[in-house]
Design a protein around this motif. Structure first.
Motif, PDB file in Angstrom:
ATOM      1  N   ILE A  14      44.617  30.580 -50.470  1.00  0.00           N
ATOM      2  CA  ILE A  14      44.908  29.993 -49.160  1.00  0.00           C
ATOM      3  C   ILE A  14      44.368  28.568 -49.085  1.00  0.00           C
ATOM      4  O   ILE A  14      45.038  27.672 -48.569  1.00  0.00           O
ATOM      5  CB  ILE A  14      44.333  30.877 -48.029  1.00  0.00           C
ATOM      6  CG1 ILE A  14      45.152  32.163 -47.930  1.00  0.00           C
ATOM      7  CG2 ILE A  14      44.348  30.141 -46.695  1.00  0.00           C
ATOM      8  CD1 ILE A  14      44.581  33.192 -46.994  1.00  0.00           C
ATOM      9  N   VAL A  15      43.193  28.331 -49.624  1.00  0.00           N
ATOM     10  CA  VAL A  15      42.625  26.985 -49.614  1.00  0.00           C
ATOM     11  C   VAL A  15      43.509  26.030 -50.406  1.00  0.00           C
ATOM     12  O   VAL A  15      43.773  24.902 -49.976  1.00  0.00           O
ATOM     13  CB  VAL A  15      41.173  26.992 -50.157  1.00  0.00           C
ATOM     14  CG1 VAL A  15      40.667  25.586 -50.392  1.00  0.00           C
ATOM     15  CG2 VAL A  15      40.255  27.739 -49.198  1.00  0.00           C
ATOM     16  N   LYS A  17      46.692  26.313 -50.890  1.00  0.00           N
ATOM     17  CA  LYS A  17      47.892  26.113 -50.076  1.00  0.00           C
ATOM     18  C   LYS A  17      47.625  25.116 -48.955  1.00  0.00           C
ATOM     19  O   LYS A  17      48.453  24.253 -48.670  1.00  0.00           O
ATOM     20  CB  LYS A  17      48.328  27.455 -49.470  1.00  0.00           C
ATOM     21  CG  LYS A  17      49.749  27.830 -49.742  1.00  0.00           C
ATOM     22  CD  LYS A  17      50.094  29.112 -49.022  1.00  0.00           C
ATOM     23  CE  LYS A  17      50.828  30.019 -49.956  1.00  0.00           C
ATOM     24  NZ  LYS A  17      51.394  31.183 -49.315  1.00  0.00           N
ATOM     25  N   GLN A  18      46.463  25.244 -48.302  1.00  0.00           N
ATOM     26  CA  GLN A  18      46.102  24.309 -47.237  1.00  0.00           C
ATOM     27  C   GLN A  18      46.030  22.882 -47.771  1.00  0.00           C
ATOM     28  O   GLN A  18      46.584  21.964 -47.163  1.00  0.00           O
ATOM     29  CB  GLN A  18      44.739  24.673 -46.633  1.00  0.00           C
ATOM     30  CG  GLN A  18      44.759  25.817 -45.674  1.00  0.00           C
ATOM     31  CD  GLN A  18      43.366  26.136 -45.164  1.00  0.00           C
ATOM     32  OE1 GLN A  18      42.403  26.159 -45.934  1.00  0.00           O
ATOM     33  NE2 GLN A  18      43.260  26.388 -43.877  1.00  0.00           N
ATOM     34  N   ARG A  21      49.572  21.639 -48.560  1.00  0.00           N
ATOM     35  CA  ARG A  21      50.374  21.368 -47.361  1.00  0.00           C
ATOM     36  C   ARG A  21      49.866  20.133 -46.623  1.00  0.00           C
ATOM     37  O   ARG A  21      50.668  19.323 -46.151  1.00  0.00           O
ATOM     38  CB  ARG A  21      50.396  22.584 -46.445  1.00  0.00           C
ATOM     39  CG  ARG A  21      51.265  23.708 -47.004  1.00  0.00           C
ATOM     40  CD  ARG A  21      51.347  24.868 -46.066  1.00  0.00           C
ATOM     41  NE  ARG A  21      52.162  25.933 -46.636  1.00  0.00           N
ATOM     42  CZ  ARG A  21      52.460  27.058 -46.006  1.00  0.00           C
ATOM     43  NH1 ARG A  21      52.032  27.273 -44.782  1.00  0.00           N
ATOM     44  NH2 ARG A  21      53.199  27.970 -46.585  1.00  0.00           N
ATOM     45  N   TRP A  22      48.557  19.977 -46.510  1.00  0.00           N
ATOM     46  CA  TRP A  22      48.025  18.795 -45.832  1.00  0.00           C
ATOM     47  C   TRP A  22      48.267  17.531 -46.647  1.00  0.00           C
ATOM     48  O   TRP A  22      48.480  16.454 -46.087  1.00  0.00           O
ATOM     49  CB  TRP A  22      46.543  18.971 -45.490  1.00  0.00           C
ATOM     50  CG  TRP A  22      46.374  19.807 -44.253  1.00  0.00           C
ATOM     51  CD1 TRP A  22      45.871  21.065 -44.173  1.00  0.00           C
ATOM     52  CD2 TRP A  22      46.755  19.453 -42.913  1.00  0.00           C
ATOM     53  NE1 TRP A  22      45.915  21.509 -42.869  1.00  0.00           N
ATOM     54  CE2 TRP A  22      46.449  20.541 -42.077  1.00  0.00           C
ATOM     55  CE3 TRP A  22      47.328  18.314 -42.339  1.00  0.00           C
ATOM     56  CZ2 TRP A  22      46.682  20.531 -40.705  1.00  0.00           C
ATOM     57  CZ3 TRP A  22      47.574  18.307 -40.971  1.00  0.00           C
ATOM     58  CH2 TRP A  22      47.245  19.397 -40.178  1.00  0.00           C
ATOM     59  N   ARG A  92      53.735  23.621 -40.881  1.00  0.00           N
ATOM     60  CA  ARG A  92      53.400  24.481 -42.031  1.00  0.00           C
ATOM     61  C   ARG A  92      51.917  24.356 -42.386  1.00  0.00           C
ATOM     62  O   ARG A  92      51.271  25.356 -42.695  1.00  0.00           O
ATOM     63  CB  ARG A  92      54.277  24.137 -43.228  1.00  0.00           C
ATOM     64  CG  ARG A  92      55.733  24.542 -43.022  1.00  0.00           C
ATOM     65  CD  ARG A  92      56.622  24.102 -44.173  1.00  0.00           C
ATOM     66  NE  ARG A  92      56.140  24.476 -45.483  1.00  0.00           N
ATOM     67  CZ  ARG A  92      56.256  25.682 -46.036  1.00  0.00           C
ATOM     68  NH1 ARG A  92      56.874  26.642 -45.366  1.00  0.00           N
ATOM     69  NH2 ARG A  92      55.788  25.931 -47.230  1.00  0.00           N
ATOM     70  N   ALA A  93      51.388  23.145 -42.324  1.00  0.00           N
ATOM     71  CA  ALA A  93      49.966  22.945 -42.626  1.00  0.00           C
ATOM     72  C   ALA A  93      49.093  23.553 -41.529  1.00  0.00           C
ATOM     73  O   ALA A  93      48.080  24.205 -41.820  1.00  0.00           O
ATOM     74  CB  ALA A  93      49.672  21.459 -42.787  1.00  0.00           C
ATOM     75  N   ILE A  96      48.777  27.537 -41.467  1.00  0.00           N
ATOM     76  CA  ILE A  96      47.819  28.141 -42.390  1.00  0.00           C
ATOM     77  C   ILE A  96      46.380  27.786 -42.015  1.00  0.00           C
ATOM     78  O   ILE A  96      45.441  28.418 -42.455  1.00  0.00           O
ATOM     79  CB  ILE A  96      48.162  27.736 -43.844  1.00  0.00           C
ATOM     80  CG1 ILE A  96      47.603  28.751 -44.815  1.00  0.00           C
ATOM     81  CG2 ILE A  96      47.698  26.344 -44.153  1.00  0.00           C
ATOM     82  CD1 ILE A  96      48.127  28.599 -46.216  1.00  0.00           C
ATOM     83  N   SER A  97      46.206  26.767 -41.169  1.00  0.00           N
ATOM     84  CA  SER A  97      44.863  26.321 -40.775  1.00  0.00           C
ATOM     85  C   SER A  97      44.423  26.893 -39.427  1.00  0.00           C
ATOM     86  O   SER A  97      43.227  26.995 -39.169  1.00  0.00           O
ATOM     87  CB  SER A  97      44.829  24.792 -40.699  1.00  0.00           C
ATOM     88  OG  SER A  97      45.158  24.219 -41.941  1.00  0.00           O
ATOM     89  N   CYS A  98      45.371  27.216 -38.557  1.00  0.00           N
ATOM     90  CA  CYS A  98      45.047  27.734 -37.217  1.00  0.00           C
ATOM     91  C   CYS A  98      44.927  29.252 -37.250  1.00  0.00           C
ATOM     92  O   CYS A  98      45.494  29.914 -38.112  1.00  0.00           O
ATOM     93  CB  CYS A  98      46.129  27.349 -36.217  1.00  0.00           C
ATOM     94  SG  CYS A  98      46.150  25.604 -35.804  1.00  0.00           S
ATOM     95  N   TYR A 157      51.237  33.185 -43.994  1.00  0.00           N
ATOM     96  CA  TYR A 157      50.782  32.724 -45.297  1.00  0.00           C
ATOM     97  C   TYR A 157      51.502  33.451 -46.348  1.00  0.00           C
ATOM     98  O   TYR A 157      51.748  34.348 -46.712  1.00  0.00           O
ATOM     99  CB  TYR A 157      49.295  32.820 -45.644  1.00  0.00           C
ATOM    100  CG  TYR A 157      48.277  33.036 -44.616  1.00  0.00           C
ATOM    101  CD1 TYR A 157      47.503  34.166 -44.653  1.00  0.00           C
ATOM    102  CD2 TYR A 157      48.010  32.091 -43.637  1.00  0.00           C
ATOM    103  CE1 TYR A 157      46.485  34.352 -43.742  1.00  0.00           C
ATOM    104  CE2 TYR A 157      47.002  32.278 -42.738  1.00  0.00           C
ATOM    105  CZ  TYR A 157      46.252  33.405 -42.793  1.00  0.00           C
ATOM    106  OH  TYR A 157      45.237  33.572 -41.907  1.00  0.00           O
TER     107      TYR A 157
END
Length: 157
Positions: A14-15, A17-18, A21-22, A92-93, A96-98, A157
């Motif tokens: 997940i990290v 991916k974050q 995406r960012w 999308r970013a 996965i962050s919220c 995710y």
């Protein structure tokens, strides 16, 4: 049978991916600012190069449209498209962050809506460019549709 990831590995995934995406959001935002700060002559030359290429295809297909009208529509479509993609990437970013989808939607609309307005403000200080309410509306429309597309095309995710 599908192998489940250990919690630690799932978290690393997940990290990554974050970060990815960012990074896409930041790169697209850099492109947006670069295009916004161009002078009127630079901006016109950039869009003219693309317009001439597409316009030649229209002529080969016997599509009858004036070049100046086509160029104007292309420039407005670029405003819309740039902010649509930015909001879609941003959603999308943020998703996965919220912690909740609703929060990602709200933050996307507020944050990238503000960026769309700021984009027009940047143009007001570039030589030969001006801030236009119509363009700001087009930018905001792109943000709204980009967010909607993100909602319907992105898993949590």
């Amino acid at each position: 049978m599908e192998r489940k990831l250990e919690p630690y590995k799932r978290g690393v995934s997940i990290v990554k991916k974050q970060i990815f995406r960012w990074a896409l959001v930041i790169l697209w935002l850099m492109l947006t600012v670069y295009l916004s700060q161009q002078s009127g002559n630079e901006s016109s030359a950039t869009s003219s190069r693309l317009a001439h290429k597409i316009f030649r295809i229209f002529k080969m297909l016997s599509i009858n449209v004036s070049y100046s009208a086509f160029h104007a529509v292309l420039r407005k479509t670029a405003h819309f498209g740039i902010h649509l993609v930015l909001a879609w990437l941003g959603y999308r970013a943020l998703l996965i962050s919220c912690d909740r989808r609703r929060n990602a939607i709200i933050v996307t609309l507020v944050l990238f809506g503000a960026i769309a307005l700021f984009d027009e403000a940047i143009q007001s200080i570039a030589p030969g460019r001006a801030m236009m309410l119509f363009d700001a509306t087009i930018n905001l429309s792109g943000v709204i549709l980009g967010t909607i597309i993100g909602i319907f095309t992105t898993k949590q995710y």
